[in-house]
Scaffold this motif. Structure first.
Motif, PDB file in Angstrom:
ATOM      1  N   THR A 133      85.059  37.866  40.933  1.00 12.16           N
ATOM      2  CA  THR A 133      86.376  38.034  40.268  1.00 12.16           C
ATOM      3  C   THR A 133      86.705  39.410  39.559  1.00 12.16           C
ATOM      4  O   THR A 133      85.838  39.856  39.107  1.00 12.16           O
ATOM      5  CB  THR A 133      86.689  36.961  39.332  1.00 12.16           C
ATOM      6  OG1 THR A 133      86.428  35.725  39.812  1.00 12.16           O
ATOM      7  CG2 THR A 133      88.026  37.060  38.558  1.00 12.16           C
TER       8      THR A 133
ATOM      9  N   ASN B 193      94.583  40.372  29.026  1.00 13.34           N
ATOM     10  CA  ASN B 193      94.448  41.444  29.753  1.00 13.34           C
ATOM     11  C   ASN B 193      94.952  42.632  28.968  1.00 13.34           C
ATOM     12  O   ASN B 193      95.209  43.606  29.871  1.00 13.34           O
ATOM     13  CB  ASN B 193      95.415  41.279  31.325  1.00 13.34           C
ATOM     14  CG  ASN B 193      94.618  40.417  32.009  1.00 13.34           C
ATOM     15  OD1 ASN B 193      93.765  39.930  32.285  1.00 13.34           O
ATOM     16  ND2 ASN B 193      95.826  39.394  33.158  1.00 13.34           N
TER      17      ASN B 193
ATOM     18  N   TYR C 142     103.189  37.818  44.264  1.00 11.56           N
ATOM     19  CA  TYR C 142     102.602  37.442  42.875  1.00 11.56           C
ATOM     20  C   TYR C 142     104.123  36.957  42.175  1.00 11.56           C
ATOM     21  O   TYR C 142     105.114  37.608  42.073  1.00 11.56           O
ATOM     22  CB  TYR C 142     102.317  38.794  42.259  1.00 11.56           C
ATOM     23  CG  TYR C 142     101.801  38.765  40.637  1.00 11.56           C
ATOM     24  CD1 TYR C 142     100.501  38.061  40.522  1.00 11.56           C
ATOM     25  CD2 TYR C 142     102.492  38.986  39.644  1.00 11.56           C
ATOM     26  CE1 TYR C 142     100.180  37.869  39.201  1.00 11.56           C
ATOM     27  CE2 TYR C 142     102.320  38.864  38.345  1.00 11.56           C
ATOM     28  CZ  TYR C 142     100.906  38.213  38.051  1.00 11.56           C
ATOM     29  OH  TYR C 142     100.449  38.164  36.758  1.00 11.56           O
TER      30      TYR C 142
ATOM     31  N   ASN D 295      87.595  37.991  47.866  1.00  5.17           N
ATOM     32  CA  ASN D 295      87.721  38.900  46.618  1.00  5.17           C
ATOM     33  C   ASN D 295      86.946  39.962  46.897  1.00  5.17           C
ATOM     34  O   ASN D 295      85.624  39.760  47.016  1.00  5.17           O
ATOM     35  CB  ASN D 295      87.472  38.043  45.571  1.00  5.17           C
ATOM     36  CG  ASN D 295      87.639  38.899  44.242  1.00  5.17           C
ATOM     37  OD1 ASN D 295      87.300  38.304  43.091  1.00  5.17           O
ATOM     38  ND2 ASN D 295      88.731  39.730  44.259  1.00  5.17           N
TER      39      ASN D 295
ATOM     40  N   HIS E 190      94.507  38.558  48.130  1.00  7.48           N
ATOM     41  CA  HIS E 190      93.641  37.708  47.418  1.00  7.48           C
ATOM     42  C   HIS E 190      94.374  37.555  45.917  1.00  7.48           C
ATOM     43  O   HIS E 190      94.743  38.789  45.396  1.00  7.48           O
ATOM     44  CB  HIS E 190      92.335  38.266  46.913  1.00  7.48           C
ATOM     45  CG  HIS E 190      91.214  37.273  46.419  1.00  7.48           C
ATOM     46  ND1 HIS E 190      91.224  37.184  45.029  1.00  7.48           N
ATOM     47  CD2 HIS E 190      90.608  36.334  46.680  1.00  7.48           C
ATOM     48  CE1 HIS E 190      90.476  36.224  44.902  1.00  7.48           C
ATOM     49  NE2 HIS E 190      89.822  35.814  45.792  1.00  7.48           N
ATOM     50  N   GLU E 191      94.603  36.593  45.292  1.00  8.83           N
ATOM     51  CA  GLU E 191      95.362  36.402  43.951  1.00  8.83           C
ATOM     52  C   GLU E 191      94.830  37.487  43.033  1.00  8.83           C
ATOM     53  O   GLU E 191      95.620  37.935  42.220  1.00  8.83           O
ATOM     54  CB  GLU E 191      95.512  35.094  43.631  1.00  8.83           C
ATOM     55  CG  GLU E 191      96.320  34.694  42.226  1.00  8.83           C
ATOM     56  CD  GLU E 191      96.549  33.335  41.880  1.00  8.83           C
ATOM     57  OE1 GLU E 191      97.167  32.947  40.865  1.00  8.83           O
ATOM     58  OE2 GLU E 191      95.678  32.638  42.595  1.00  8.83           O
ATOM     59  N   ARG E 192      93.643  37.228  42.836  1.00  8.28           N
ATOM     60  CA  ARG E 192      92.851  38.006  41.469  1.00  8.28           C
ATOM     61  C   ARG E 192      92.899  39.612  41.661  1.00  8.28           C
ATOM     62  O   ARG E 192      92.975  40.236  41.124  1.00  8.28           O
ATOM     63  CB  ARG E 192      91.408  37.407  41.297  1.00  8.28           C
ATOM     64  CG  ARG E 192      91.323  36.393  40.604  1.00  8.28           C
ATOM     65  CD  ARG E 192      90.307  35.893  40.277  1.00  8.28           C
ATOM     66  NE  ARG E 192      89.071  35.493  41.322  1.00  8.28           N
ATOM     67  CZ  ARG E 192      88.719  34.285  41.977  1.00  8.28           C
ATOM     68  NH1 ARG E 192      89.707  33.274  41.567  1.00  8.28           N
ATOM     69  NH2 ARG E 192      88.038  34.062  42.883  1.00  8.28           N
ATOM     70  N   ASP E 193      92.627  39.721  43.041  1.00  5.20           N
ATOM     71  CA  ASP E 193      92.966  41.412  43.337  1.00  5.20           C
ATOM     72  C   ASP E 193      94.347  41.823  43.293  1.00  5.20           C
ATOM     73  O   ASP E 193      94.576  42.899  42.503  1.00  5.20           O
ATOM     74  CB  ASP E 193      92.390  41.607  45.031  1.00  5.20           C
ATOM     75  CG  ASP E 193      91.113  41.333  45.143  1.00  5.20           C
ATOM     76  OD1 ASP E 193      90.228  41.032  44.458  1.00  5.20           O
ATOM     77  OD2 ASP E 193      90.664  41.961  46.221  1.00  5.20           O
TER      78      ASP E 193
ATOM     79  N   LYS F 129      96.491  40.641  40.996  1.00  6.99           N
ATOM     80  CA  LYS F 129      96.497  40.653  39.453  1.00  6.99           C
ATOM     81  C   LYS F 129      95.867  42.137  38.955  1.00  6.99           C
ATOM     82  O   LYS F 129      96.782  42.570  38.123  1.00  6.99           O
ATOM     83  CB  LYS F 129      95.812  39.259  38.808  1.00  6.99           C
ATOM     84  CG  LYS F 129      96.521  38.169  39.073  1.00  6.99           C
ATOM     85  CD  LYS F 129      95.646  36.968  38.192  1.00  6.99           C
ATOM     86  CE  LYS F 129      96.519  35.703  38.303  1.00  6.99           C
ATOM     87  NZ  LYS F 129      95.872  34.628  37.410  1.00  6.99           N
ATOM     88  N   ARG F 130      94.991  42.332  39.603  1.00 10.44           N
ATOM     89  CA  ARG F 130      94.318  43.886  39.212  1.00 10.44           C
ATOM     90  C   ARG F 130      95.349  45.006  39.538  1.00 10.44           C
ATOM     91  O   ARG F 130      95.477  45.777  38.631  1.00 10.44           O
ATOM     92  CB  ARG F 130      93.158  44.151  39.674  1.00 10.44           C
ATOM     93  CG  ARG F 130      92.586  45.376  39.310  1.00 10.44           C
ATOM     94  CD  ARG F 130      91.375  45.772  40.006  1.00 10.44           C
ATOM     95  NE  ARG F 130      91.270  46.572  41.178  1.00 10.44           N
ATOM     96  CZ  ARG F 130      91.051  46.077  42.476  1.00 10.44           C
ATOM     97  NH1 ARG F 130      90.807  44.459  42.738  1.00 10.44           N
ATOM     98  NH2 ARG F 130      91.420  46.440  43.746  1.00 10.44           N
TER      99      ARG F 130
END
Length: 337
Positions: free
Chosen positions: A2, A60, A136, A238, A305-308, A310-311
């Protein structure tokens, strides 16, 4: 693995951060915008700001509108021995570039760390080609917009360190944008002001030719071409930031490894148990093979990828990525000039 925030925290003695000026965050403020509005460089003071205000930051490390935050005391910080990630103090010189947008067009040259270095920054895709597209919160996230924003932020950091920088992919309207959702458009051009063609090969040849013409102008100088992209892979994959170089270029391989090691080091400082799996490898990409300066090709993550994603959507994360890449490029220059 993650992804987490790319914001490094440098712990300073408590008394060195006391008696700081307090300011109120406005709606839409991020740390980068707040510091800049009050005359502080994010490259020098973002880490100190986070340390000083950690208990009042949102998830964050976001700012909360209407909340008071302490600004780092610059006079006291100047008396603190600089870490390896802190640029030397300003030269007093100011420059102005409209391409960064009205809020960030005025730039103070913080040091001469990159004096004599020339960089050609190529944000991926652009014009009629948005590149990889993700989502997103129901909004489209287009590779060209987010890669361009990171590239702009990196350009500004390199200029702060005394470098000569050319934005090869350009958008006269966007500038640095401190928003989560970056509106997609198709008005990007190729340096100096060429319409970007739809045909993939012609598009790559156009930006390669632009870089090579400038390379001849700066023949004999330290030069790097840096392309910034966001990969498109399966939704479950991820990935960490990774790098490509030309198989014939030992200098390119060395530069990529320096960047990779810099990011890994910052992760160890911020998230000791996180780990980092970014790679350096070769790939026969058109701009990597055919541009004359040493080429560095960067993939920031996986757009699917959702977490990527978000970054990428958090503006202070985009700034931190730019800050970290700039640190690596400073080391690359100092060890190769």
């Amino acid at each position: 693995m993650t992804f987490v925030l790319f914001l490094a925290i440098i712990l300073l003695p408590f008394n060195s951060l006391s008696q700081s000026k307090e300011v109120v965050a406005l709606k839409g403020d991020g740390i980068y915008r707040l510091l800049t509005r009050h005359g502080l460089s994010s490259a020098e003071y973002m880490d100190d700001f986070i340390t000083l205000n950690k208990s009042n930051l949102g998830r964050n490390n976001t700012l909360l509108a209407g909340v008071k935050y302490k600004l780092p005391d610059t006079a006291k910080l100047q008396a603190t021995p600089a870490s390896s990630s802190t640029p030397s103090k300003g030269t007093g010189k100011m420059v102005h570039y409209d391409i960064f947008g009205s809020e960030y067009a005025d730039i103070e040259i913080l040091s001469n760390n990159l004096k004599g270095a020339v960089y050609y920054l190529v944000g991926g895709h652009g014009g009629p080609d948005p590149g990889a597209v993700g989502k997103y919160n129901g909004n489209l996230v287009c590779e060209d917009e987010y890669a361009y924003d990171v590239t702009l932020r990196l350009a500004r950091r390199l200029i702060e360190e005394g470098a000569t920088v050319y934005m090869i992919t350009r958008d006269k309207n966007d500038g640095i944008r401190d928003a989560v959702t970056l509106k997609a458009d198709k008005d990007e051009v190729c340096y100096p002001n060429l319409t970007i063609p739809l045909n993939h090969t012609r598009r790559l040849r156009q930006r390669t030719d632009a870089v090579n013409q400038l390379y001849k102008k700066h023949k004999g100088s330290f030069q790097r071409m840096i392309a910034v992209h966001i990969d498109s892979r399966g939704r479950s994959e991820n990935i960490d930031i990774f790098f490509y170089h030309d198989k014939r270029s030992e200098t390119g391989e060395k530069a990529c490894k320096i960047l990779r090691d810099t990011i890994e080091k910052k992760y160890h400082e911020v998230q000791p148990n996180r780990g980092y799996t970014g790679t350096v490898s070769t790939r026969p990409l058109y701009v990597v093979k055919n541009t004359w300066p040493t080429a560095i090709f960067i993939e920031l993550g996986n757009m699917n990828h959702e977490r990527d994603v978000k970054r990428l959507v958090i503006p202070d994360n985009r700034q931190a990525v730019a800050n970290w890449l700039a640190l690596g490029l400073i080391k690359d220059f100092s060890t190769n000039k």
